[in-house]
Design a protein around this motif. Structure first.
Motif, PDB file in Angstrom:
ATOM      1  N   TYR A 987      -4.659  20.374  83.902  1.00 13.45           N
ATOM      2  CA  TYR A 987      -4.805  21.770  84.310  1.00 13.45           C
ATOM      3  C   TYR A 987      -3.445  22.460  84.316  1.00 13.45           C
ATOM      4  O   TYR A 987      -2.433  21.859  84.654  1.00 13.45           O
ATOM      5  CB  TYR A 987      -5.444  21.866  85.700  1.00 13.45           C
ATOM      6  CG  TYR A 987      -6.813  21.235  85.786  1.00 13.45           C
ATOM      7  CD1 TYR A 987      -7.948  21.981  85.486  1.00 13.45           C
ATOM      8  CD2 TYR A 987      -6.960  19.902  86.173  1.00 13.45           C
ATOM      9  CE1 TYR A 987      -9.211  21.391  85.571  1.00 13.45           C
ATOM     10  CE2 TYR A 987      -8.216  19.317  86.264  1.00 13.45           C
ATOM     11  CZ  TYR A 987      -9.340  20.061  85.944  1.00 13.45           C
ATOM     12  OH  TYR A 987     -10.574  19.487  86.017  1.00 13.45           O
ATOM     13  N   THR A 990      -1.980  29.374  82.658  1.00 13.64           N
ATOM     14  CA  THR A 990      -1.472  29.772  81.327  1.00 13.64           C
ATOM     15  C   THR A 990      -1.219  31.266  81.187  1.00 13.64           C
ATOM     16  O   THR A 990      -0.330  31.685  80.480  1.00 13.64           O
ATOM     17  CB  THR A 990      -2.460  29.328  80.242  1.00 13.64           C
ATOM     18  OG1 THR A 990      -3.753  29.869  80.541  1.00 13.64           O
ATOM     19  CG2 THR A 990      -2.553  27.818  80.176  1.00 13.64           C
ATOM     20  N   ASN A1024      -5.166  32.714  84.875  1.00 18.70           N
ATOM     21  CA  ASN A1024      -5.948  32.036  83.842  1.00 18.70           C
ATOM     22  C   ASN A1024      -5.648  30.536  83.935  1.00 18.70           C
ATOM     23  O   ASN A1024      -4.527  30.097  83.669  1.00 18.70           O
ATOM     24  CB  ASN A1024      -5.575  32.556  82.452  1.00 18.70           C
ATOM     25  CG  ASN A1024      -6.080  33.972  82.237  1.00 18.70           C
ATOM     26  OD1 ASN A1024      -7.053  34.372  82.852  1.00 18.70           O
ATOM     27  ND2 ASN A1024      -5.396  34.715  81.374  1.00 18.70           N
ATOM     28  N   THR A1026      -6.247  26.820  82.588  1.00 19.07           N
ATOM     29  CA  THR A1026      -6.640  26.150  81.352  1.00 19.07           C
ATOM     30  C   THR A1026      -6.785  24.651  81.606  1.00 19.07           C
ATOM     31  O   THR A1026      -5.881  24.023  82.206  1.00 19.07           O
ATOM     32  CB  THR A1026      -5.599  26.385  80.258  1.00 19.07           C
ATOM     33  OG1 THR A1026      -5.518  27.793  80.011  1.00 19.07           O
ATOM     34  CG2 THR A1026      -5.974  25.658  78.973  1.00 19.07           C
ATOM     35  N   SER A1036      -9.410  22.860  74.499  1.00 17.64           N
ATOM     36  CA  SER A1036      -9.198  23.386  75.853  1.00 17.64           C
ATOM     37  C   SER A1036     -10.178  24.516  76.112  1.00 17.64           C
ATOM     38  O   SER A1036     -10.802  25.053  75.198  1.00 17.64           O
ATOM     39  CB  SER A1036      -7.764  23.895  76.011  1.00 17.64           C
ATOM     40  OG  SER A1036      -7.530  24.982  75.136  1.00 17.64           O
ATOM     41  N   THR A1038     -10.646  27.905  79.256  1.00 15.25           N
ATOM     42  CA  THR A1038      -9.943  28.656  80.304  1.00 15.25           C
ATOM     43  C   THR A1038     -10.946  29.384  81.176  1.00 15.25           C
ATOM     44  O   THR A1038     -11.984  29.852  80.697  1.00 15.25           O
ATOM     45  CB  THR A1038      -8.990  29.674  79.663  1.00 15.25           C
ATOM     46  OG1 THR A1038      -8.078  28.978  78.822  1.00 15.25           O
ATOM     47  CG2 THR A1038      -8.197  30.444  80.698  1.00 15.25           C
ATOM     48  N   SER A1040     -10.974  32.192  84.761  1.00 13.00           N
ATOM     49  CA  SER A1040     -10.176  33.187  85.478  1.00 13.00           C
ATOM     50  C   SER A1040     -10.348  32.988  86.976  1.00 13.00           C
ATOM     51  O   SER A1040     -11.484  32.823  87.452  1.00 13.00           O
ATOM     52  CB  SER A1040     -10.602  34.598  85.080  1.00 13.00           C
ATOM     53  OG  SER A1040      -9.867  35.549  85.798  1.00 13.00           O
TER      54      SER A1040
END
Length: 1324
Positions: A987, A990, A1024, A1026, A1036, A1038, A1040
């Motif tokens: 984790y 990003t 964000n 990821t 990957s 992502t 929010s």
């Protein structure tokens, strides 16, 4: 053979040759009894003509001979029988030879006949009788006139000997002009009609005799353009004019200089040198252009003249300064109007051109800090707001400057008055005045009077005309307003004036319009356009016949301009005139022997006095034309070939007229039916061809020919001439297209219809009959020679043609030929025949089996493979469409129907389906479609195709602003359906507006606070997060994380720095807004929500309140500056945090200044009565009148004035209130009464009055019962309470009336109370 008798018998042999000797028992025999041959006359010597042949059964040689061999131009070869030319032939000497050819053996000879025809060739040119012909003609002979006949002969025969002449003209085909060419040499050719025609030439020399047909010609007949600077001195030369005349002798003699020039008052023309010059200085502003007419006349008989126009343009000189009109301007403007407010517009004109006439405005004197003028438009505006108390009137001087730097001699004076509501401008008794005046009245004539008045007293009004009278025709008395004439008035120049009159009362003005109508006087005579006129009449015109229309003009008005006509000179009373219209008619027959009559016509108006003018009419009498022309036939019909050349004469019409002289002279013309101006007619009636004829455009003309005599009233006759055109073969057939295109469907049997060609020949009969043929023989098609239809001869296969020829099209050339004589005419066109395809071939794939591989991770629209099929058919029959008909049940693939491109349209998963087998079909687009199929095998390759997955896309988190660093905020978790490294997740944060405030554990996904939070700095964070696996390549996903920071009440409200001051006007309505005070609290929601309160007011009394939400302060009670001119408030702003103990606040001082209004009238505080010594000296101060006004500034300043009473005896000082004696007091009067006013100086002036009593002291006046009275008065007693009673007695007895007055008081209590100003009549 010989045989012996022995045994065996033997034989012997001997060859014996027997020769049979011939005897001449057979004569020679010719193959023909008669031979004929043709030979051209130019055949060379030795050329073979023909070969004769004879046979003879006998042996031995034969010999031949010819008749007259020595005299004939032919010889025969005795062995071969070939007849050759022995000497040159000449068709013109002999055209035919008859020969007898003899074939001779040793026996009887054989004979045959030979006729040789000599064919004519075109070997002789035509021959003219003379090499040069000469003729003289006048240059004025009409078109088509006969000049000279010429002829040529040709010794050849037939067409070779037929001649046609071509010349510049043996008749006049165009107008002659001796001045262009005094001699015309025509090269005339004679051409025979041979195939290769021969020519010969002769010259016709035409000498052209002069007539006076050329007017004098100026060097620039189109006109002269001359430029001259205005104000050039008189005598300045413009140019030198000259005229030439191309005629000969007197006809071409022109005086050295032209004879005259008009107009003559500005210019002079020297008749000898031709020099044109000025007589006086010219002014461009008065007249910018002159158009002169210069006349030149030759000495011919009759003389000819011409006129040249000289256009003179005056160039501008900067000789005019700008001129203002009007010169004086009056403008009003309200005080306090914003900057840029329009005041007025000044206007100046400059009649010069271009930059010399471009006017710019500027202020030359006056207050330029408050006013400005626009340089181009003259618009005056303010620069700042004006204050009437500062200045009530301004005066500006405006100067106008042109582009040549000349300034206006008179400057514009602009008077600007600043107005307030109290001002009263002068008002005219009428808004518009109307006056009437006669033209030509004497100078100073009284036109009318205007009057204006104002409400202000003692104001002198002056009058001024500002606009409408730029020439200064009128004047106005500045004091009385009386308008008079200042110059002579001419109604014909201007019949109406509209003046603007301004009345000025001090600094303020008013205006009115004055309309002046000018009445007419009879000051203009009627005017004829020409002084002399002439007219032609016929002797037999009856009485009453109108012969002329006289016309005179009078510019006067009404009856002064009504023109009446009469005859001042009427020879023998033969004429009469209409009094109203001026139409002149006959009263009886005229005598042709008189020749002409002079009639004088008088035109008079109806004015008083009556004015008149006259002119001379010359009446010329001519003979009667009583016989019309008569044609010799009722109608004519002529047939001519359409090929007749232009200018050919083909017929002559004839008419006669019994009259004599010009009445019997006949001229012919064509008035109808001459379409395209095809024919012309000479004055003698000879018809000729004027333009090329074409029967195909029009085959018949019906011409209406008119014959007219040349009388004053001509008579005429008409006749129909029908001209029929006979056809010649002058039009070749024309195809309706130069390139035909036909489409022929393949596989049709032979003889099928392909198409049809068509050609049209406009000629008539055989000349117009068309036959069709191919230029070259065609094995594939046949053409109907009459109808033009084309048909196939066999069956075609388009695909076979493509393979064999590379194209499926035939290109043919077709010929259309008419049947005309002597030589048919042709046209040709191209025919393109395209083989039209039918669908007789199925599509064919390049392979039956296609193989392909694709990754399971391939993106949507990834191209897999392209299959391809071909169809040899054409167009839609060869247009292929592809489709998948089997194996695509999951709809994972799509195929482009046009290209065969197979594309991935779904998502592949190797674990679900490892391969696909698609059956693809190719179908053409024919009406009955054909198809074929192929197989496509697709293998799906395995990939790491699973990404980490979050349970939701967005996580919302709330945290407190006072959270500690290091505390857990939230946790996120993702899953990956892959295994091993592909499922090992890490984790990271990003994309963020984090600024390092938060951190995340890479293994667990736990989010921690890394920095202290501040709600006021940032209340929302978007992170964000990821999650990435360890596959190759890694995958990957992502999500929010939105973090909301909840506010903590850590900020007090905050007012802007500095104290707050606000000014208001007293007496504003209760509830009026004063000012808004606002504070700011950066906290959120109720922590930042503020309420406002006034916690202290000085002075006390709750004069103001505040809106607790908006912070707006309102008046809460009546505001009186006289009570307090300043208020001090303390405003408190408090947030609404919970609990109440945590609320924060801020304080702010607000100072409110109260400005004055004129809301108080002056109040008299001095006594209203006084006792005075009768002998007081003039000018002495009796008392000082005092009135108090609590207002401020000018609102509280008081002026005094005696408005009624004994104003001649007393005067009061306007500003101090001192009451003085102006004249001696009269002791016997005892009491003087005055009404005194006190007025403040506010914008709305307030006034109060009091009655003032002056009592004269005397020896016999009333006496009080005691010299001093004392009383006690409690405070707080109401108004009207009795204070004391006093008493006095008169020495004159009890009957005398006694009046009481308070003449002075010293106690200050009276200054602060409202006691009565006088005690009305009290009785003892």
């Amino acid at each position: 053979a010989v045989e012996d008798k022995g045994e065996p018998r033997r034989r012997g042999y001997l060859q014996v040759n027997v020769t049979v000797q011939d005897i001449n028992d057979n004569p020679p025999v010719f193959s023909q009894t008669l031979y004929q041959a043709r030979v051209p006359e130019d055949a060379p010597v030795g050329a073979s003509v023909l070969q004769v042949a004879a046979a003879d059964a006998d042996e031995g040689d034969g010999a031949g001979g010819g008749e007259g061999a020595g005299s004939l131009p032919f010889e025969v070869d005795p062995e071969s029988g070939v007849i050759r030319i022995r000497e040159r032939l000449d068709y013109e000497t002999r055209q035919q030879y008859s020969l007898t050819v003899q074939a001779v053996d040793r026996g009887v000879p054989a004979l045959t006949s030979l006729v040789i025809f000599v064919n004519d060739i075109n070997d002789h040119p035509p021959v003219f009788g003379q090499s040069v012909y000469r003729v003289n003609i006048s240059e004025e002979v009409p078109l088509g006139s006969y000049v000279r006949g010429l002829s040529a002969t040709d010794r050849d025969s037939g067409l070779n000997g037929g001649t046609a002449g071509h010349a510049a003209g043996t008749s006049i085909s165009s107008g002659l002009d001796r001045e262009t060419a005094s001699q015309v040499v025509l090269n005339i050719s004679a051409r025979d009609q041979g195939v290769q025609p021969k020519f010969s030439y002769a010259q016709l020399v035409v000498t052209i005799l002069d007539v006076n047909d050329n007017k004098p010609r100026f060097s620039q007949p189109e006109g002269y353009q001359v430029s001259l600077a205005e104000n050039s001195p008189s005598g300045t030369e413009l140019l030198v004019l000259s005229a030439t005349d191309g005629d000969l002798g007197d006809n071409g003699t022109v005086p050295v200089g032209p004879s005259s020039v008009t107009p003559r008052r500005f210019f002079r023309l020297d008749p000898v040198s031709g020099k044109l010059s000025t007589i006086s200085q010219l002014d461009r502003e008065e007249q910018a252009h002159f158009s002169l007419q210069v006349l030149a006349t030759d000495l011919g008989s009759p003389p000819l003249s011409s006129i040249a126009r000289v256009n003179v343009s005056l160039l501008d000189v900067n000789d005019n300064s700008p001129v203002f009109y009007p010169v004086q301007y009056f403008a009003h403007i309200q005080e306090n109007e914003p900057a840029g407010t329009y005041v007025t517009t000044v206007s100046a004109t400059d009649p010069d051109l271009g930059p010399n006439g471009t006017v710019k405005y500027s202020i030359s004197a006056g207050d330029t800090s408050r006013f400005q003028v626009h340089g181009q438009t003259g618009v005056i505006t303010t620069k700042i707001a004006l204050d009437r108390e500062e200045k009530t009137a301004y005066q500006l001087q405006i100067v106008a400057t042109d582009g040549g730097h000349l300034q206006s001699q008179n400057q514009a004076i602009v008077t600007i008055t600043v107005l307030d509501t109290q001002d009263n401008p002068p008002v005219f008794s009428q808004g518009t005045y109307s006056f009437v005046v006669f033209e030509n009245v004497a100078l100073g004539y009284h036109v009318g009077t205007v009057f204006a008045s104002t409400m202000d007293l003692n104001t002198n009004i002056s009058y001024l005309i500002t606009t409408g009278d730029q020439r200064g025709v009128f004047a106005i008395n500045r004091v009385t307003g009386q308008i008079t004439t200042a110059s002579i008035i001419d109604r014909e120049e201007q019949a109406f004036y509209q003046l603007k009159v301004v009345a000025s009362g001090g600094a303020i003005t008013g205006d009115a319009m004055v309309n002046i109508t000018v009445k007419d006087l009879n000051d203009n005579s009627p005017h004829f356009i020409h002084a002399v006129e002439s007219v032609n009449v016929v002797e037999n015109w009856k009485a009453g016949h109108t012969i002329f229309q006289a016309k005179a003009l009078d510019p006067d008005e009404g009856v002064n301009g009504v023109v009446l006509y009469s005859l001042k000179q009427n020879p023998k009373g033969l004429f009469s005139i209409s009094e109203q219209t001026g139409a002149i008619s006959l009263t009886g027959p005229l005598d042709i022997n008189a020749g002409s009559y002079q009639v004088e016509i008088l035109a008079s108006d109806m004015g008083v006095p009556q004015l008149s003018s006259n002119f001379i009419l010359t009446v010329s009498v001519h003979d009667v034309n009583d016989n019309p022309p008569v044609f010799d036939q009722l109608s004519y019909e002529i047939t001519i070939l359409e090929s007749e050349p232009v200018n050919s004469r083909f017929f002559k019409v004839q008419a006669s007229d019994k009259d004599s002289g010009v009445n019997g002279e006949i001229a012919y013309s064509i008035i109808e039916g001459n379409t395209g101006d095809a024919f012309g007619i000479f004055p003698d009636g000879q018809l000729y061809i004027k333009s090329e004829l074409d029967r195909e455009l029009q085959e018949r003309y019906v011409l209406l020919v008119v014959a007219s005599d040349r009388a004053v009233e001509p008579l005429n006759a008409t006749v129909n001439v029908t001209v029929i055109l006979e056809d010649v073969n002058d039009n070749r057939p024309l195809f309706n297209s130069t390139n035909y295109v036909f489409y022929f469907e393949e596989e049709q049997r032979g003889g099928s219809y392909v198409g049809k060609i068509n050609a049209v020949d406009k000629d008539f009969g055989p000349n117009g009959e068309v036959r069709y043929s191919f230029e070259h023989m065609q094995p594939d098609f046949e053409l109907n020679t009459v109808t033009g239809e084309i048909r196939s001869t066999h069956q075609f296969d388009r695909e076979a043609l493509m393979r064999q020829r590379g194209a499926a099209v035939f290109s043919l050339t077709v010929i259309a030929t008419d049947q005309g004589l002597p030589k048919p005419l042709k046209d040709q066109a191209t025919v393109q025949i395209y083989m039209k395809d039918i669908n007789d071939n199925a599509p064919k794939f390049l392979k039956d089996l296609y193989q392909a591989t694709i990754s399971e991770l391939a993106a949507n629209l990834t191209q897999v493979l392209r299959v391809s099929a071909s169809d040899v058919d054409e167009g839609v029959n060869g247009l292929i469409h592809y489709s998948v008909i089997k194996g695509n049940e999951e709809k994972q693939f799509a195929i482009d129907s046009s290209t065969g491109q197979v594309t991935l349209v779904g998502k592949l998963d190797h674990e679900a389906t490892a391969s696909y087998s698609l059956v693809i079909q190719a179908v053409d687009a024919g009406a009955v479609s054909l198809s074929s199929t192929c197989m496509l095998s697709i293998d799906v390759l395995d990939e790491n195709d699973n990404s980490p997955s979050f349970p939701k896309s967005t996580l919302l988190v709330d945290v407190l602003e006072n959270m500690r660093v290091g505390e857990l905020v939230s946790s996120v978790t993702a899953t990956d359906s892959d295994s091993g490294d592909n499922a090992d997740l890490h984790y990271s944060i990003t994309g963020t507006n984090n600024h390092g405030t938060f951190s995340i554990s890479p293994n667990t996904g736990s989010i921690f606070l890394a920095k202290k939070l501040d709600f006021e700095t940032q209340s929302l964070y978007k992170l964000n997060i990821t999650a990435k696996d360890q596959g190759r390549p890694p995958r990957s996903s992502t999500m929010s994380v939105v973090i909301h920071v909840r506010d903590f009440n850590d900020n007090p409200p905050n007012f802007p720095p500095g104290d707050i001051f606000k000014s208001i006007v007293e007496n504003v309505p209760v509830g009026s807004p004063v000012i808004s005070v606002t504070a700011h609290d950066p906290d959120a929601d109720i922590n930042g929500q503020l309420t406002y309160a006034i916690i202290q007011q000085m002075p006390r009394g709750n004069h103001f309140r505040i809106d607790e939400v908006r912070g707006t302060i309102f008046t809460n009670a009546e505001i009186d500056r006289e009570f307090a001119n300043l208020f001090e408030l303390t405003v408190k702003a408090t947030d609404q945090a919970v609990p109440v103990e945590s609320r924060r606040f801020a304080l702010k001082n607000v100072t409110i200044l109260v400005t004055d209004q004129n809301d108080n009238v002056p109040v008299f505080i001095s006594q209203n009565a006084l006792a005075a010594d009768p002998s007081v000296v003039i000018g002495s101060i009796l008392t000082t009148i005092i009135a108090a006004d609590p207002d401020e500034g000018a609102n509280g300043e008081v002026e005094y004035e005696i408005v009624n009473g004994d104003t001649e005896t007393f005067i009061v000082d306007r500003y101090s209130g001192d009451l003085r004696v102006a004249s001696a007091l009269v002791p016997s009067q005892l009491i003087y009464n005055l009404i005194v006013s006190a007025t403040d100086l506010g914008p709305e002036r307030r006034k109060s009055t009091t009655e003032m009593t002056i009592i004269l002291q005397g020896l016999d006046g009333p006496v009080f019962t005691q010299p001093k009275y004392i009383t006690i008065l409690k405070e707080g007693e109401p108004i009207g309470t009795n204070v004391i009673s006093i008493e006095a007695a008169s020495p004159r007895g009890s009957e005398a009336q006694v009046e009481y007055y308070i003449v002075s008081y010293t106690s200050t209590c009276f200054l602060q109370s409202s006691l009565p100003r006088n005690l009305r009549e009290a009785w003892a």
